[in-house]
Design an enzyme around this catalytic site. Sequence first.
Site, PDB file in Angstrom:
ATOM      1  N   ASP A  13       0.688  -1.201  -0.008  1.00 12.04           N
ATOM      2  CA  ASP A  13       0.101  -0.089  -0.062  1.00 12.04           C
ATOM      3  C   ASP A  13       0.978   1.380   0.021  1.00 12.04           C
ATOM      4  O   ASP A  13       0.284   2.126   0.592  1.00 12.04           O
ATOM      5  CB  ASP A  13      -0.847   0.023   1.183  1.00 12.04           C
ATOM      6  N   GLU A  14       2.103   1.167  -0.368  1.00 14.18           N
ATOM      7  CA  GLU A  14       2.957   2.239  -0.678  1.00 14.18           C
ATOM      8  C   GLU A  14       2.551   3.279  -1.687  1.00 14.18           C
ATOM      9  O   GLU A  14       3.118   4.649  -1.517  1.00 14.18           O
ATOM     10  CB  GLU A  14       4.349   1.886  -0.639  1.00 14.18           C
ATOM     11  N   GLY A  15       1.562   3.018  -2.478  1.00 14.59           N
ATOM     12  CA  GLY A  15       1.342   3.835  -3.527  1.00 14.59           C
ATOM     13  C   GLY A  15       2.228   3.401  -4.988  1.00 14.59           C
ATOM     14  O   GLY A  15       2.576   4.439  -5.791  1.00 14.59           O
ATOM     15  N   LYS A  16       2.559   2.155  -4.915  1.00 15.46           N
ATOM     16  CA  LYS A  16       3.326   1.550  -6.175  1.00 15.46           C
ATOM     17  C   LYS A  16       2.491   1.911  -7.379  1.00 15.46           C
ATOM     18  O   LYS A  16       3.105   1.962  -8.531  1.00 15.46           O
ATOM     19  CB  LYS A  16       3.436   0.192  -6.146  1.00 15.46           C
ATOM     20  N   GLY A  17       1.157   1.784  -7.409  1.00 17.31           N
ATOM     21  CA  GLY A  17       0.208   1.902  -8.639  1.00 17.31           C
ATOM     22  C   GLY A  17       0.416   3.212  -9.243  1.00 17.31           C
ATOM     23  O   GLY A  17       0.945   3.329 -10.584  1.00 17.31           O
ATOM     24  N   GLY A  40      -4.038  -3.838  -4.226  1.00 22.37           N
ATOM     25  CA  GLY A  40      -4.958  -3.178  -4.759  1.00 22.37           C
ATOM     26  C   GLY A  40      -4.020  -2.041  -5.038  1.00 22.37           C
ATOM     27  O   GLY A  40      -3.571  -1.281  -4.302  1.00 22.37           O
ATOM     28  N   HIS A  41      -3.916  -1.564  -6.387  1.00 22.18           N
ATOM     29  CA  HIS A  41      -3.286  -0.513  -6.702  1.00 22.18           C
ATOM     30  C   HIS A  41      -4.362   0.722  -7.502  1.00 22.18           C
ATOM     31  O   HIS A  41      -5.188   0.625  -8.249  1.00 22.18           O
ATOM     32  CB  HIS A  41      -2.351  -0.962  -8.174  1.00 22.18           C
ATOM     33  N   GLN A 225       2.439  -5.948  -2.998  1.00 20.84           N
ATOM     34  CA  GLN A 225       2.640  -5.985  -1.478  1.00 20.84           C
ATOM     35  C   GLN A 225       4.074  -5.035  -1.317  1.00 20.84           C
ATOM     36  O   GLN A 225       4.334  -4.236  -2.106  1.00 20.84           O
ATOM     37  CB  GLN A 225       2.796  -7.536  -1.345  1.00 20.84           C
ATOM     38  N   GLY A 307     -10.843  -3.316   2.250  1.00 19.47           N
ATOM     39  CA  GLY A 307     -11.618  -2.176   2.922  1.00 19.47           C
ATOM     40  C   GLY A 307     -11.125  -1.862   4.443  1.00 19.47           C
ATOM     41  O   GLY A 307     -12.040  -1.299   4.769  1.00 19.47           O
ATOM     42  N   LEU A 337       3.595  12.760   0.880  1.00 17.44           N
ATOM     43  CA  LEU A 337       4.356  13.722   1.670  1.00 17.44           C
ATOM     44  C   LEU A 337       3.109  14.811   2.387  1.00 17.44           C
ATOM     45  O   LEU A 337       3.299  15.294   3.336  1.00 17.44           O
ATOM     46  CB  LEU A 337       5.272  14.386   0.931  1.00 17.44           C
ATOM     47  N   GLY A 420      -0.183  14.585  -3.699  1.00 13.05           N
ATOM     48  CA  GLY A 420      -1.513  14.563  -3.727  1.00 13.05           C
ATOM     49  C   GLY A 420      -1.672  13.192  -4.779  1.00 13.05           C
ATOM     50  O   GLY A 420      -0.784  12.645  -5.266  1.00 13.05           O
TER      51      GLY A 420
HETATM   52  P1  IMP Z   1      -2.490 -12.727   1.523  1.00 12.50           P
HETATM   53  O1  IMP Z   1      -1.394 -12.003   0.615  1.00 12.50           O
HETATM   54  O2  IMP Z   1      -3.821 -12.450   1.143  1.00 12.50           O
HETATM   55  O3  IMP Z   1      -2.280 -14.179   1.967  1.00 12.50           O
HETATM   56  O4  IMP Z   1      -2.322 -11.719   2.933  1.00 12.50           O
HETATM   57  C1  IMP Z   1      -1.168 -12.047   3.897  1.00 12.50           C
HETATM   58  C2  IMP Z   1      -0.814 -10.640   4.617  1.00 12.50           C
HETATM   59  O5  IMP Z   1      -0.363  -9.769   3.468  1.00 12.50           O
HETATM   60  C3  IMP Z   1      -2.248 -10.164   5.557  1.00 12.50           C
HETATM   61  O6  IMP Z   1      -1.390  -9.084   6.318  1.00 12.50           O
HETATM   62  C4  IMP Z   1      -2.558  -8.948   4.199  1.00 12.50           C
HETATM   63  O7  IMP Z   1      -3.241  -7.917   4.820  1.00 12.50           O
HETATM   64  C5  IMP Z   1      -1.296  -8.438   3.557  1.00 12.50           C
HETATM   65  N1  IMP Z   1      -1.297  -8.146   2.191  1.00 12.50           N
HETATM   66  C6  IMP Z   1      -1.473  -9.072   1.056  1.00 12.50           C
HETATM   67  N2  IMP Z   1      -1.523  -7.942  -0.213  1.00 12.50           N
HETATM   68  C7  IMP Z   1      -1.270  -6.682   0.288  1.00 12.50           C
HETATM   69  C8  IMP Z   1      -1.360  -5.700  -0.378  1.00 12.50           C
HETATM   70  O8  IMP Z   1      -1.391  -5.431  -1.482  1.00 12.50           O
HETATM   71  N3  IMP Z   1      -1.196  -4.558   0.320  1.00 12.50           N
HETATM   72  C9  IMP Z   1      -1.193  -4.593   1.837  1.00 12.50           C
HETATM   73  N4  IMP Z   1      -1.073  -5.813   2.478  1.00 12.50           N
HETATM   74  C10 IMP Z   1      -1.498  -6.901   1.871  1.00 12.50           C
END
Ligand code: IMP
Length: 430
Positions: A13-17, A40-41, A225, A307, A337, A420
């Site tokens: 969730d760092e904003g890679k997308g 999720g990007h 991830q 969510g 930032l 932003g």
């Molecule tokens: P899984 O990848 O669904 O097996 O989840 C394993 C762990 O990785 C859990 O803590 C998820 O919340 C986390 N996780 C998996 N994909 C993401 C992502 O894209 N962003 C943030 N956390 C993720």
Amino acid sequence: MSIDIIIGAQWGDEGKGRITDLLAAETEIVGRYSGGDNAGHTVTVNGEVFKLHLIPSGIVHNNVTCLIGNGTVINPAVLLQEMDALTARGVDVSPRRLKISLNAHLITPAHIAMDKAHEADRGADAIGTTQRGIGPAYTDKTERSGLRAELFAEPEALADAIQLHVAAKNRVLTAVFGADPLDADVIAAEFAGYAKRLAPHLVNGPVYLDQALQDGRSILAEGAQGTLLDIDHGTYPFVTSSSPTVGGVITGLGVGPKHIGRIIGVAKAFTSRVGSGPFPCELEGEMAEWLRGTGDKPWDEFGTTTGRPRRVGWLDLVMLRHAVRINSLTEIMLTKLDILSGLPHINVCIAYEMNGKRVDYFPTNLDQLGQCQPIFETLPGWEEDIMDARKLSDLPENAQKYIAYVSESLGVPITYASVGPGRVQGVFVK
Ligand code: IMP
């Protein structure tokens, strides 16, 4: 030509997308190398928001061809939904633009049922997975019983494989977890339909990329991830089941290291995490609410896929040093930032204290990590709204100092900072 790589430097969730989207403008091919629709990007183009899970973020650029690499796990139902949603918005997802590696593995409803059953069985020790079947699909891959995308080109073999696969999973689901069995015929029929639509997208990923390199085409490897969710280098077992780090690029796309160019770590200006597991810099209360935002703010910190509210904390340089080391990051791009604007002081974790001793490295042993207390350096904040900054000198002095401090502490340049959600809302640091 070389392959530039985008890697999450934190817990995802760092904003890679959005960084992929930014760099894709000058790229011809974008390849996803690991993970599945657990990712999720979010990409915002001209105020239009695209939320993607499987398809590389480069797809919103007409000039880019996207490859879902062999290191990924694909739920074809989700992939087709995503393709249909993009098509409805005028984005071309034809086989010319979207390719799937023959050796990518498939996620089935049986994998999802297993993921849910395992999580329920773990009780209080649940990992907090996204319940998308990711772990069970990778388990089958390493156990050598997985289903590969290549089966889409062989309808009979696919039907047989699904029957065997569902029967095997039903044995475990019913006998071990006491769950209802799944209907193999229904799943086989669904997959026959997916195969018809997806077979034209299949390619031999490594051959395709090798030819592209020989032709001088530019390639961007898009990570999912983050480093701390890596199966080897993350906070095991609270990790995902793949390698979202630099090694995962080489295996997950099938390219050799000599082709690698820039290795770009993406990091938020603070830290967030979804799911369970240790988090030394975690904040509670008002400060956490500030960083997390709420649903009506553009920066709201809720998982794109699940969510769930994200856990948040100050920027952790110990963790980022780990990411620099594991991935040989050549640079870091900072995101969000702007969220720090308005804070009188900003804390940055420079080391941990563990049992009275100062620790400068990131312990991956959970007990040790659980004992780590952050040691903070407090930097002055800035009042100004920075969302309209477009060059470094537009940023308040303290924001520039913050960037310089982080960069010096990590020993790698910070080359960009987003201010932003929009594509243009960022500052290149030269
Ligand atoms: P899984 O990848 O669904 O097996 O989840 C394993 C762990 O990785 C859990 O803590 C998820 O919340 C986390 N996780 C998996 N994909 C993401 C992502 O894209 N962003 C943030 N956390 C993720």
